[in-house]
Structure formats: C-alpha cells, structure tokens
Design an enzyme around this catalytic site. Structure first.
Site, PDB file in Angstrom:
ATOM      1  N   TYR A 235       0.831  -1.211   0.000  1.00  0.00           N
ATOM      2  CA  TYR A 235       0.000   0.000   0.000  1.00  0.00           C
ATOM      3  C   TYR A 235       0.863   1.256   0.000  1.00  0.00           C
ATOM      4  O   TYR A 235       0.514   2.276   0.593  1.00  0.00           O
ATOM      5  CB  TYR A 235      -0.982   0.001   1.170  1.00  0.00           C
ATOM      6  N   HIS A 381     -16.469  -3.781  -4.304  1.00  0.00           N
ATOM      7  CA  HIS A 381     -15.967  -4.581  -5.438  1.00  0.00           C
ATOM      8  C   HIS A 381     -16.977  -5.618  -5.929  1.00  0.00           C
ATOM      9  O   HIS A 381     -16.598  -6.609  -6.568  1.00  0.00           O
ATOM     10  CB  HIS A 381     -14.649  -5.262  -5.071  1.00  0.00           C
TER      11      HIS A 381
END
Length: 584
Positions: A235, A381
């Site tokens: 990340y 998602h």
C-alpha cells in the site's frame, strides 16, 4: 501406524472414527467437531463486525524500528525467498540506499555482486550461486511530487537442491566481505500424492498498519512452510496521499492530483518488516491493484516487477503477472487479474497449456489464486471482475480446480462449492482473504443489506471491461443484488486475519481462518472446515482425451483416503488427525 489399503471401503468410516477417538483418549484432549464440505451446501451465515472493535488502525510510521534500515553500506537487507521449483529456490535482497528527491541518480547495479552460499549443514556451504542485480526509478515530473530511485535489488536462483530438505544460506558479495548472517530455508517436496507442504499460509491486502503487525505475528506463530500473498502488498500508493489514515475514494479526496503519487520508501519498510518471516519461508506473490503504481510515461507495476522473483520462466509463462509452481501434491496457479485474461490472450493460452500438463495422479490438489474475487457478496468490489469470471471460469471448472483464494475485499468470505452462480458439488471452494490489515479498513456492508446494493455503474475495475449482470435464476432472478445472503456464500465475517491450509492427503485438507482479535492459540478459529475432494465424482474420465493421458485420474486408482466419511469429523486437533493418518 500402517493401515492396510485393502480394508473394505465400508469399514473405513468406522475404523477412522475408532482411531481418532482412541488417539484423543490417549492424548487426553477434548474433541471438537469440524464440518466437511461433504455436508454442504451450508446455510449461509453472517458474523458482523464486533461493535467494540475499530474498523482499522493507522499506518506504522517509517520511524518504527521494524521499518527503519538497520544495516550499513552494502550489507544485504529485505531478504526474501520464493519457490523456483522443488530443486531450486529464489533468494532476493536489497543493498545500498534508496534516494528520494526532485533530482535523483540511480545506483549502478554492477558495483555489487549477487551471491548465495548454501549447504545442508550450518557453516558448510557446498553450493555457491550467482545471479542478477537491478535498480528502478519511480518518476513524477509534476510540481510538488518527488522522484525515487531504489537500492540495488538482487535475485539469485539457487539450483541443485534436494526437495523437502533444510538448507542454511548466506547472501551478499563475498569479494567486498558483505555477506548476510546465516539464515535457513526448506525446499518444497516433489510432486507426489502422498507428500504435502506442512502448512500453507494465505494472506491478502496486507499493508503496513497495526493490524498488519498482528496478522504477521499470528502467521509466524502458525509456522507456515510456504505463504501465498494474493495481491495488494505494501500500500505504498496510499501512504503519502492519505497521511496514514486511509481514504475510501482517492479521486474524491484528491480531485486535483495529476497522478496518484506512491511513496516508494514504503516498499523498503515493508521488505524489512517481513524479513523475519520471508527470509526463511518462501512467499509467492501475485499482483493487485495497489501494485499498479502509475508513473510518468504510462509506466506501471515497476516496483512489483523489479522487487519480486517468481517462477515465470520455470512455469513457461515468462511473466511475473501469472505463473504456476508445485509443492508436493499441490499444483498452484497464480493468475493475473490486471493483465489480459481474455480467451484469445497470452495468459489464457498459457493457462490451458499449464492445466494440460498437470498429472492429477501425482498432483491431486489444484489450487488457484488471484487478487480480485469472482464470488463476493460485499458491496465493495461487487461484480467488479465479472468479465474475468466469464472468460476463465469454465476452463478452471473443466480441469477440476479445488480451491480458489482471492483478496481485494477487506473482509473474509468462504463460498459453498459453486459454478456459474449455481451450487455445484464439483465447483471450487472460493475463499476471500483480503483482510490482512491494510489502511483502508475492514469492509462491513453487504450487497444484500437494505440500501447497500451498488448501482451497475459502481465498482469499475482498474483493468478490463465491465460485465455487470442481473441474475438469471434463483431468488435473485432478474435483480443485480440478492435481498438476502446468496446461497453460494457459506460464511462471511468483517474482521482482519489470515488463513492456514493443511493438506492431509489426496482428498482431505483442513482450512482454518484466524481472526486478529482472538487471543491467538491453536483453538482460536474464526472459521474452520475440511475441504474434501471427490475425484471419483468430479474428474470425469470421459473427458480424458487427446495427448494428455494424465489430465484426470480414474476413480479406480484413487484408493480409500482416511478419514472419508460424510458426517462430522470429530477430532481434537489437526495433530491428532495427522497421527491417525500418518502415524507421526
């Protein structure tokens, strides 16, 4: 303990139960009941986020001792392993200092050699291997954004190893006396229906937060022999732009940013943080959307492509975005969701060839992993990679894939066996483990919750097309979302954690998902089930055609596998069952 394989099939359930109970009594443990997939499909269960828990934690600062560089000069750091084959291992590390600034000059990789010394006895290194070294840059020619150039990244493939064997090793450059301390690894076993990795750890969407720290601490306690990392690793692309706090929508929070800047030193901190684990246990990675990391001139995935060695050439893919490898009786498929997955593309052609080569008589288990899940009942998602499912699901079902691991959704979910949104006893068990601990917090909303169904215009993938659809059958017929937990979703929970797969034999594997919030011990399971293969039902020998004479295994060649009974398996723990199965 030796068990006569000619024993009547009808006697196996009773014999197995008797052995398990006797072993339990002898070891003095109290038994617990673990279900098997033979009992499925299961009634869907939801465990919602404990309101006493926070949804996430902040990023660890770069000043954290586990993230800071603690070596000098060209001494190796960020040491990592990856399986090349049962007879070879990739060893990777970094030397030198990365640079950040408006004008940076890349280091010269030729100034430091790449060597690994290796042997079966401590201090006695009978194998010496050399490899390659590279450096990369992440460039942002925009006012206010800083450029980055990496340290020197080394990759050495150590060959001529014995499968299933412990080795001691050092890495570095002996000519300038900068070798690492002695470390060790164990090679994976050769393909065999009777030998398996001890434990396979499964992680997704890890990041570098307080929750990440808990996940990795628990995983190390679980002592895996190989780790699958199903995308979204460091990340690094979140760290600067979110101030370590996370942002659910980058374009909403930073509408004027010319490009999503990624803070590359975060990768270096991530490598240091994980070194205690991945310098002794191979970690097999696959890319996620957070590895895209766009920079100037449209360059993407530069850090992912440069930092990680994978068996791409060994498996014939010649791509870091998808590859395969063997570990005992398991053939792993690591597939790419962020490269072309169409049936006319290179990945699909490679996948078909790879599947055709798998001999299920020596590799009974076929396990696939990629980042974005096809089956997902969370709002986040939802149906995002429906196009990939429509392109690839049929061939995975045809060749009898047993288990699929994905991440992307920051929660846990295990499916009933499913194919084309229909319950199917021969479909894979899909498992989402995108709950490693990243900065974006745990997902809590389900698409079937009132008012939480995304619109068809939401959840647009960062790669590929949009194939959102309304369901054509079942209680959701005609609708984009279900009004209750879908029948193919067996269990879901909004918590961070990790998973462990322990394959017992050619038909039984124990899957355990551990929640971070539990006091960690061997009895702290958030979800646990025996995944049972049924090759006599699902691997149809009538499809065994062409030159691939070993694609499917005849049911007559399988033989009884203890414990094969359809009611609850009553055991104390995996170790007790292992005693029953193997006498060890």
């Amino acid at each position: 303990m030796n068990i006569d394989p000619t024993t009547s099939n009808k006697a196996w359930p009773l014999l197995a139960r008797a052995l398990i109970i006797a072993t339990a009594m002898a070891t003095g443990c109290s038994c617990q009941q673990i279900p098997t997939t033979l009992q499925g499909p299961f009634t869907p269960v939801t465990r919602r986020l404990d309101p006493s828990l926070r949804r996430g934690s902040d990023d660890l600062p770069m000043t954290d001792p586990r993230l800071r560089k603690n070596v000098t000069g060209d001494i190796p750091e960020q040491i990592a392993l990856a399986v090349a084959s049962p007879r070879s291992m990739w060893v990777s590390w970094v030397t030198g200092d990365a640079k950040v600034g408006s004008n940076v000059t890349a280091l010269d990789p030729s100034t430091v050699a790449s060597e690994v010394w290796c042997g079966k006895r401590s201090g006695n290194y009978t194998i010496k291997a050399k490899g390659v070294s590279v450096a990369y840059s992440q460039l942002y020619p925009f006012e206010g954004l800083l450029n980055y150039t990496s340290g020197i990244i080394h990759h050495v493939k150590v060959e001529g190893l014995e499968p299933g064997t412990k080795y001691y090793y050092k890495c570095g450059d002996s000519s300038i006396q900068v070798m690492s301390e002695e470390l060790f690894f164990e090679t994976v076993p050769l393909p065999s229906r009777d030998v398996y990795p001890r434990r396979v750890g499964v992680l997704g969407d890890l990041g570098l937060t307080g929750n990440t720290s808990t996940t990795i601490r628990h995983l190390i306690q679980n002592d895996p022999s190989v780790v699958l990392m199903v995308g979204d690793l460091s990340y690094a692309n979140q760290y600067l732009t979110t101030g370590g706090k996370g942002a659910s929508c980058f374009s909403c929070a930073f509408p004027d940013a010319p490009i999503r800047e990624t803070y590359q030193p975060r990768w270096d901190g991530w490598g240091r943080f994980l070194q205690p684990l991945i310098s002794r246990v191979p970690m097999m990675v696959i890319e996620g959307n957070h590895e895209i990391e766009s920079q100037a001139a449209g360059v993407t995935f530069k850090s992912y492509q440069t930092r990680f060695a994978v068996p791409s050439e060994e498996s014939g893919s010649n791509s870091n975005f998808y590859y395969s490898f063997d570990a005992g009786g398991i053939h792993f498929l690591m597939l790419g969701a962020y490269v072309d997955y169409n049936r006319t593309g290179a990945q699909f052609r490679w996948l078909k060839k790879d599947l055709e080569k798998v001999d299920r008589s020596v590799s009974p288990w076929l396990i696939a992993a990629w980042h974005a899940p096809w089956y997902n009942s969370y709002s986040s998602h939802y149906q995002e990679f429906e196009c990939m499912r429509q392109e690839m699901e049929e061939i995975l079902h045809e060749y009898g894939v047993d288990i699929v691991f994905s991440g992307h959704v920051h929660a846990y979910e295990r499916m009933n066996r499913v194919y084309n949104y229909t319950l199917d006893p021969c479909g894979p068990v899909y498992i989402t483990v995108g709950d490693g601990g990243n900065i974006e917090q745990v997902d809590i909303d389900h698409a079937d919750d009132p008012g939480k169904c995304p619109s068809p215009g939401d959840n647009i993938p960062e790669f590929g097309g949009v194939c959102h659809l309304n369901f054509s059958s079942g209680s959701a017929k005609g609708n984009f979302c279900w009004t209750q937990q879908p029948e193919w979703s067996a269990f879901r929970e909004s918590s961070f954690g990790h998973g462990i797969l322990e394959v017992l034999n050619s038909t039984y594997a124990l899957w355990t998902w551990h929640r971070n919030q539990d006091t960690y011990n061997r009895n702290s399971q958030g979800d646990q089930i025996y995944i049972v293969r049924q090759p006599e039902l699902c691997l149809n020998t009538s499809n065994n055609s062409g030159n691939n004479g070993s694609r499917f295994v005849s049911a007559t060649n399988i033989g009884p596998q203890v414990p094969k009974f359809s009611e609850l398996v009553s055991i104390c723990s995996f170790s007790v069952l292992k005693i029953v199965l193997h006498g060890t």
